[in-house]
Structure formats: C-alpha cells, structure tokens
Design a protein around this motif. Structure first.
Motif, PDB file in Angstrom:
ATOM      1  N   LYS A 170      52.689  35.206  70.003  1.00 53.98           N
ATOM      2  CA  LYS A 170      53.619  34.230  70.480  1.00 53.98           C
ATOM      3  C   LYS A 170      53.472  34.300  72.182  1.00 53.98           C
ATOM      4  O   LYS A 170      53.600  35.345  72.677  1.00 53.98           O
ATOM      5  CB  LYS A 170      54.927  34.465  70.356  1.00 53.98           C
ATOM      6  CG  LYS A 170      56.162  33.522  70.702  1.00 53.98           C
ATOM      7  CD  LYS A 170      57.404  33.843  70.074  1.00 53.98           C
ATOM      8  CE  LYS A 170      58.297  32.969  70.641  1.00 53.98           C
ATOM      9  NZ  LYS A 170      58.353  31.718  70.358  1.00 53.98           N
ATOM     10  N   ILE A 171      53.299  33.076  72.693  1.00 52.83           N
ATOM     11  CA  ILE A 171      53.013  33.004  74.130  1.00 52.83           C
ATOM     12  C   ILE A 171      54.092  32.293  74.972  1.00 52.83           C
ATOM     13  O   ILE A 171      54.215  32.358  76.067  1.00 52.83           O
ATOM     14  CB  ILE A 171      51.681  32.478  74.445  1.00 52.83           C
ATOM     15  CG1 ILE A 171      51.572  31.110  73.859  1.00 52.83           C
ATOM     16  CG2 ILE A 171      50.322  33.258  74.101  1.00 52.83           C
ATOM     17  CD1 ILE A 171      50.211  30.151  74.353  1.00 52.83           C
ATOM     18  N   LEU A 172      55.078  31.503  74.335  1.00 52.61           N
ATOM     19  CA  LEU A 172      55.980  30.807  74.841  1.00 52.61           C
ATOM     20  C   LEU A 172      57.269  31.209  74.111  1.00 52.61           C
ATOM     21  O   LEU A 172      57.458  31.355  73.052  1.00 52.61           O
ATOM     22  CB  LEU A 172      55.809  29.337  74.839  1.00 52.61           C
ATOM     23  CG  LEU A 172      54.728  28.791  75.576  1.00 52.61           C
ATOM     24  CD1 LEU A 172      54.310  27.216  75.271  1.00 52.61           C
ATOM     25  CD2 LEU A 172      54.711  29.049  77.000  1.00 52.61           C
ATOM     26  N   ASN A 173      58.344  30.950  74.904  1.00 51.09           N
ATOM     27  CA  ASN A 173      59.547  31.135  74.123  1.00 51.09           C
ATOM     28  C   ASN A 173      59.998  29.765  73.244  1.00 51.09           C
ATOM     29  O   ASN A 173      60.794  29.866  72.476  1.00 51.09           O
ATOM     30  CB  ASN A 173      60.804  31.258  75.380  1.00 51.09           C
ATOM     31  CG  ASN A 173      60.891  32.546  76.011  1.00 51.09           C
ATOM     32  OD1 ASN A 173      60.320  33.654  75.254  1.00 51.09           O
ATOM     33  ND2 ASN A 173      61.049  32.852  77.189  1.00 51.09           N
ATOM     34  N   ALA A 174      59.596  28.640  73.940  1.00 49.75           N
ATOM     35  CA  ALA A 174      59.740  27.479  72.995  1.00 49.75           C
ATOM     36  C   ALA A 174      58.700  27.342  72.005  1.00 49.75           C
ATOM     37  O   ALA A 174      57.686  27.826  72.189  1.00 49.75           O
ATOM     38  CB  ALA A 174      59.647  26.102  74.188  1.00 49.75           C
ATOM     39  N   PRO A 175      59.063  26.617  70.970  1.00 48.79           N
ATOM     40  CA  PRO A 175      58.128  26.151  69.840  1.00 48.79           C
ATOM     41  C   PRO A 175      57.034  25.531  70.257  1.00 48.79           C
ATOM     42  O   PRO A 175      57.338  24.647  71.382  1.00 48.79           O
ATOM     43  CB  PRO A 175      59.181  25.539  69.077  1.00 48.79           C
ATOM     44  CG  PRO A 175      60.601  25.587  69.460  1.00 48.79           C
ATOM     45  CD  PRO A 175      60.731  26.074  70.753  1.00 48.79           C
ATOM     46  N   TYR A 176      55.905  25.916  69.724  1.00 53.41           N
ATOM     47  CA  TYR A 176      54.872  25.030  70.250  1.00 53.41           C
ATOM     48  C   TYR A 176      53.668  24.977  69.049  1.00 53.41           C
ATOM     49  O   TYR A 176      53.523  25.758  68.247  1.00 53.41           O
ATOM     50  CB  TYR A 176      54.234  25.654  71.491  1.00 53.41           C
ATOM     51  CG  TYR A 176      53.490  27.087  71.249  1.00 53.41           C
ATOM     52  CD1 TYR A 176      52.168  27.270  70.902  1.00 53.41           C
ATOM     53  CD2 TYR A 176      54.518  28.155  71.320  1.00 53.41           C
ATOM     54  CE1 TYR A 176      51.691  28.798  70.812  1.00 53.41           C
ATOM     55  CE2 TYR A 176      54.194  29.418  71.201  1.00 53.41           C
ATOM     56  CZ  TYR A 176      52.836  29.590  70.744  1.00 53.41           C
ATOM     57  OH  TYR A 176      52.121  30.711  70.646  1.00 53.41           O
TER      58      TYR A 176
END
Length: 380
Positions: free
Chosen positions: A254-260
């Motif tokens: 996981k690289i972002l807090n937001a879904p991507y």
C-alpha cells in the motif's frame, strides 16, 4: 531533403518515444523525407532488456524477476508494437557505433534531440548523440536537445566545446541549456519547446485514438518517486473531489491512504489516452506535465527531491508556460492549491507562440539544401 533523427527511441520510457514520434511527424508534415536512425547504444539495450532468472543475483532480485516477468514481457511487447506501428526506422536496423559512419551518405541532414541526449551522466557520455560520426558540419543540427542538468563539471568542458562547435545549428530545450552552451562555447543557441508540443492536443487525440472525448472522474498519478508530500496531496485531492485514483506503476504494498488502482504494462498510445481522459493529474515527470498542458488538465507538479540537479526540465516548462503556481511544495496550502484554476486561454497562446517559433526553425531545416543561407540558430 532526407533527414535522420538521432534520439533515445530505444528507451522504455513513454516520453522518449512520444517526443521521437512527434518530431518525426512534424518533419514529415514539413515535406521532408524523414526517419529515425535505429542506433542501439549497448548500455541502453542492457538497461531495458528483460533479465532471465539465472541472470538475477540475490533473493530480492530473483523474487522480483518471478513476480514481474510476465508484466515486464507485456511492457516490452507494448513498446515494440508502438515502434513498429508509429516510428519510421532506418532500413539499416540494429546500428552500432561502427555502422553509423554510413549515415554520412544516407542523409542530407541529421537532427539530434530532443530528450537528454547531451547528459554526460547518461549512457557513458555517448558521443554518437552529438553526431560525432558525421564528417560534414553542415549536416549537423540539434532540436530541443537537453543536458538534463543545470551544471556540468569543468573537466567535461573541453570535450563539450569540441562537440558543440562542430554543429551547423544549435537548438536546446531549457534556458539552463542555453546558459551551459554559452558558458562552454560562448554561443547563444536557439531555445525551443519539447517535440511533444509540436503537435496540438487535438492532433495527439486524433493520432492516438482518443476521440471522442471520454473524460472520466479520476486522478492520474504519474510519478518517478512518491514523496510523503505527494502522497498526502493525492489523498487530500481524492478526499476533496471524490475522484478515484489511478497510479502508473506496480506495487504489492500500500502506497497511499486513499483507495487506488495500479496501471502498468501499457503502450505509449494508451499512456496518452489516460492523460486525455483524466480529470486531474499529479506528477513529477516532465512529459507528464507536458501532456497535462496539451490536454488542458487541472494538474499539479512536484519537483524531484532525490536528484534535484535534473529539476531544470520541470522548472523551465512551468516558467515558460507561466504555471509555477502548479508546484506542490511541502508547505502547500490545500485550500489555495486545490481552488486555483489554470487560465488555459493564456497558456494555450504561449504554447501556440512557442510552436510557431519552433516550426519556423524546423521549416528552414527541412526545405533549404545544405550550404544554404539560413541563419536561424546557426553556429558561426
């Protein structure tokens, strides 16, 4: 008029292939018989080839090879298909340094550029990208060539001076490049926009099959390094807009807090289409910024932090287009940055003016025979 182009067309890099294609198409439109010289730099070939499992050393590299082998193969195939379908390559394929001397009899003129063809740190300072294999100075032109850096160690000056003074006409991409040429040679070269700007956004959309417009509600992330600041900014933008996030690249963590979602193994043609259909773009790439401008996207650019000497490319394009307020900094103010809107009428006029200037230079190159009287960018 037969013209050869010497550039980084073998790189597995979207911007490298797309700028080569744009310069090729522009020269053809100006009436030249044009092709890209299919030179193979050994270091570049080795850098981008897919390694077999046996060639991998260490546990991490072998695990990566197993996990990404299929993806790497699809990526290579996508790039090769684009070269076959869109680039006009010289009939003599797989040229190495020994073969290049034949170009003296094959072409009326040769253009080197654009991209970082004059970066002493790239490809072991390969002099072939300075057209050192051409014996007739009147054949040697550059267009929007980039040094990729804003300073060069003085121990390289003598060799740079020899190479640059042997050009008939000099054109560079960045203002920093103009200053380097002046410091090294005492000459003031022409400064021109990157070849991707030679084609309008409408032309790119038509040539890459982007029409009719299908703008989707997503934030496109094209980044060579995701800093903590950029991650925070993307999450803020996603939260404020409700847009989904698409990230170029592949990652199993996981690289972002937001879904991507990840995007990978796509062709340069698909690359352009993702920009065309995006609602927002977040990038630290020169050509990511360029296509955002061409398609009039609400975009945000962060300067590279791990290799700040190469930021001249990004700083220059933002300054020329009067878009320096699109920079993401560590202390960005969310309300101010996200609320601001680009004045695209003004930006598009700047692009058009720069395009006209560039086409004037290239038209003189394409239509006047060697030994002619054109003076644009001439090295005296």
């Amino acid at each position: 008029m037969k013209i050869g182009i010497m550039t980084f067309h073998r790189a597995l890099n979207y911007g490298a292939l797309l700028q080569a294609y744009a310069l090729q198409e522009t020269m053809l439109s100006l009436g030249a018989d044009c092709e890209i010289i299919d030179y193979r730099n050994p270091l570049m070939e080795d850098l981008y080839r897919v390694k077999s499992y046996r060639e991998c050393s260490g546990i991490k590299e072998r695990i990566s090879c197993v996990l990404h082998a299929s993806s790497d193969k699809r990526t290579h195939e996508a790039y090769e298909k684009f070269r076959r379908d869109y680039l006009i390559l010289s009939p003599k394929m797989n040229l190495d340094s020994k073969d290049l001397s034949s170009c003296n009899n094959e072409y009326d003129r040769i253009i080197c550029g654009s991209d970082q063809v004059w970066n002493y740190r790239a490809l072991n300072f390969d002099k072939n990208y300075f057209l050192d294999f051409i014996t007739d100075r009147d054949m040697k032109y550059s267009y929007a060539a980039s040094f990729g850096v804003d300073t060069i160690p003085e121990e390289y000056y003598e060799e740079y001076r020899r190479l640059l003074l042997d050009f008939s006409h000099l054109s560079v991409r960045e203002s920093q490049g103009c200053e380097l040429v002046y410091a090294i040679c005492g000459l003031r070269p022409e400064q021109h926009i990157d070849p991707v700007f030679l084609l309008s956004g409408e032309m790119w959309a038509e040539k890459m099959g982007c029409t009719p417009p299908q703008e989707d509600d997503y934030i496109l992330v094209y980044s060579f390094e995701l800093t903590d600041t950029m991650k925070r900014f993307i999450s803020d933008l996603a939260r404020r807009t409700g847009s989904k996030v698409l990230v170029f690249g592949r990652s199993f963590k996981k690289i972002l807090n937001a879904p991507y979602e990840n995007i990978h193994s796509i062709s340069p043609r698909e690359f352009v289409r993702y920009f065309f259909n995006a609602r927002y773009v977040v990038t630290n790439s020169f050509h990511g910024t360029a296509f955002s401008i061409l398609f009039n996207k609400e975009f945000y650019t962060e300067l590279l932090v791990s290799s700040n000497q190469v930021n001249s490319r990004l700083e220059n394009i933002l300054k020329v287009m009067n878009l320096e307020d699109r920079k993401i900094t560590e202390t960005y103010e969310e309300d101010h940055l996200l609320a601001s809107r680009v004045k695209w009428d003004e930006v598009n006029e700047i692009v058009s003016a720069e395009r006209r200037k560039a086409l004037h230079y290239l038209k003189s190159l394409a239509q006047i025979s060697p030994g002619g009287t054109e003076t644009i960018g001439r090295v005296m």
